[in-house]
Design an enzyme around this catalytic site. Structure first.
Site, mmCIF file in Angstrom:
data_model
loop_
_atom_site.group_PDB
_atom_site.id
_atom_site.type_symbol
_atom_site.label_atom_id
_atom_site.label_comp_id
_atom_site.label_asym_id
_atom_site.label_seq_id
_atom_site.Cartn_x
_atom_site.Cartn_y
_atom_site.Cartn_z
ATOM 1 N N HIS A 89 77.708 7.953 74.092
ATOM 2 C CA HIS A 89 76.653 6.504 74.742
ATOM 3 C C HIS A 89 77.619 6.155 75.593
ATOM 4 C CE1 HIS A 89 74.652 2.442 74.664
ATOM 5 N NE2 HIS A 89 76.412 1.962 75.015
ATOM 6 N N GLU A 90 79.271 5.960 75.627
ATOM 7 C CA GLU A 90 79.582 5.655 76.724
ATOM 8 C C GLU A 90 79.882 6.591 77.597
ATOM 9 O OE1 GLU A 90 81.113 2.492 76.847
ATOM 10 O OE2 GLU A 90 80.423 1.747 74.656
ATOM 11 N N HIS A 114 76.723 5.280 80.091
ATOM 12 C CA HIS A 114 76.781 4.542 81.083
ATOM 13 C C HIS A 114 77.837 5.503 81.935
ATOM 14 C CE1 HIS A 114 75.353 1.131 78.915
ATOM 15 N NE2 HIS A 114 76.189 1.599 78.039
ATOM 16 N N GLU A 166 71.460 0.079 78.336
ATOM 17 C CA GLU A 166 71.959 0.840 77.363
ATOM 18 C C GLU A 166 70.766 1.305 77.063
ATOM 19 O OE1 GLU A 166 74.911 -0.026 75.315
ATOM 20 O OE2 GLU A 166 75.120 -1.195 77.048
ATOM 21 N N ASP A 182 71.896 5.026 75.130
ATOM 22 C CA ASP A 182 70.848 5.848 74.248
ATOM 23 C C ASP A 182 70.756 6.990 73.950
ATOM 24 O OD1 ASP A 182 72.446 4.279 73.154
ATOM 25 O OD2 ASP A 182 70.817 2.216 72.303
HETATM 26 ZN ZN LIG Z 1 76.260 0.434 75.981
#
Ligand SMILES: [Zn+2]
Length: 410
Positions: free
Chosen positions: A276-277, A280, A354, A358
């Site tokens: 997930h990071e 980003h 977000e 995801d």
């Molecule tokens: Zn996040």
């Protein structure tokens, strides 16, 4: 505009902001229920869920109490000439606008901290303690506070002094120099925060060799993400709450995992959180946020430069002599409705990001471990599973757990 009218506008802004917050908190609190939402019944048992609702009710009452207290204090200060009193004290020590401003803000910050410390102390050692989150000691609490003060004096004081110096030297064009200074500082902090500031408060150690590290490296290689710096931070010395974050870019980029995260999640779940990071990073959210915050700072400083020479903005907070520092406070409050709006836009973007991160984790790793880790993390922090949509719209930088799970399952 006359400073009397501005004074009433300032008071109205403070009152309206307080009322909006109180209504939102109340709407949220009305939704605290005793039944676990069905999607989440696999991780939350009834008893734990009731405990989490109790925690939120306690925080709600405590939050309202401290908000009422701060509002009264600010209003009393404004109405009874508190700023003029502090300004007179500061002017007694020097004729230099820079020194006066530093003393002025120093007194306000320290005074505010002294008044609010009992609240944060109670929150840590009574509320967080009662619900089993607190791992901090009294010694650590005070050490953090003193380090925070020193950092504020050096960094905050240094920046303020430079900005006033720019103003003396360049007049209303000061905003361009102030903007450049803040932009460089923001970039610098983004790159070196983990190296320079975090060590003052926490210990960071490189993640040890082993199956977790191999799994993370295998994943990173798979998605073409160069990852040299994976650190574990001793978050457990303050709280049982877990986290992971990404910082820096280019060669300085690093991933920091809380030791609490490593204890609470299994290896696949940790890789999912990292995926997930990485999402980003790959979707350029980090660069976007950084640029957006620098652009917004520029806009704010530009608008400040239009009003800074207007004596009414200073006089509106009740001082008898206009000054840069008094105008800064008056402007800060008058501008806050606009910064609320830009904050809303940034929050909406962030919630979208977000979902994108995801989706990235879902595609490049797997949805199931991410769903599990999100559930465990929100269980551990007793986060709110049923916030009111209006509250989410105003305050949430992340979508609710249920909507994230629905998105991951879709
Ligand atoms: Zn996040």
């Amino acid at each position: 505009m006359n400073s009397n009218i501005l004074f009433y506008i300032i008071i109205s802004i403070l009152l309206i902001q307080f009322i909006i917050e109180a209504v939102l908190e109340h709407l949220n609190a009305k939704r605290y229920t005793d039944t676990v939402p069905s999607e989440l019944s696999d991780v939350f048992d009834k008893e734990e869920y009731q405990k989490s609702q109790e925690y939120k009710k306690t925080n709600y009452r405590f939050g309202m109490l401290s908000a009422v207290f701060s509002l009264c204090l600010t209003l009393i200060f404004l109405i009874f000439g508190g700023f003029d009193w502090v300004d007179t004290i500061a002017r007694g020590y020097s004729d230099s606008p820079i020194v006066i401003a530093l003393i002025f803000f120093g007194i306000i910050m320290i005074g505010n901290d002294i008044v609010t410390t009992p609240f944060s102390y109670y929150h840590t050692f009574v509320i967080e303690e009662k619900f089993g989150f607190n791992k901090s000691t009294r010694k650590l609490f005070w050490a953090d506070k003193i380090k925070g003060w020193v950092m504020m004096m050096v960094l905050g004081g240094g920046m303020l002094a430079l900005i006033i110096w720019f103003f003396q030297w360049a007049g209303t064009h000061f905003w361009i120099y102030a903007w450049a200074l803040i932009a460089v500082f923001t970039l610098f902090m983004n790159l070196f925060y983990s190296k320079l500031i975090v060590p003052l408060f926490n210990k960071q150690t490189p993640l040890a060799e082993g199956s977790l590290k191999s799994k993370i490296e295998a994943y990173a290689k798979n998605v073409g993400f160069e990852l040299k710096n994976i650190f574990v931070i001793d978050g457990s010395k303050r709280s049982t709450k877990a986290n992971a974050y990404f910082s820096g870019f280019g060669k300085e980029k690093r991933i920091t995992l809380y030791d609490t995260l490593i204890n609470d999640l299994d290896e696949d779940e940790i890789v999912a959180v990292l995926a997930h990071e990485v999402g980003h990073y790959k979707r350029k959210h980090i660069i976007f946020n950084l640029s957006a915050s620098i652009l917004l700072t520029g806009l704010t400083l530009f608008i400040l430069s239009i009003f800074i020479n207007n004596p009414e903005v200073s006089l509106a907070i009740g001082v008898s002599q206009p000054s840069f520092h008094a105008a800064l406070i008056g402007f800060g409050i008058l501008y806050s409705p606009i910064s609320e709006i830009t904050g809303l836009v940034m929050n909406a973007m962030s919630r979208k990001f977000e979902f994108q991160a995801d989706d990235f984790a879902k595609k490049t790793f797997a949805p199931k471990p991410l769903i599990m880790s999100l559930k465990k993390l929100s269980k551990n922090s007793l986060s709110n599973l049923t916030p009111h949509p209006a509250y989410v719209f105003m305050h949430y930088s992340h979508p609710t757990l249920i909507s994230r799970i629905q998105n991951l399952k879709a």
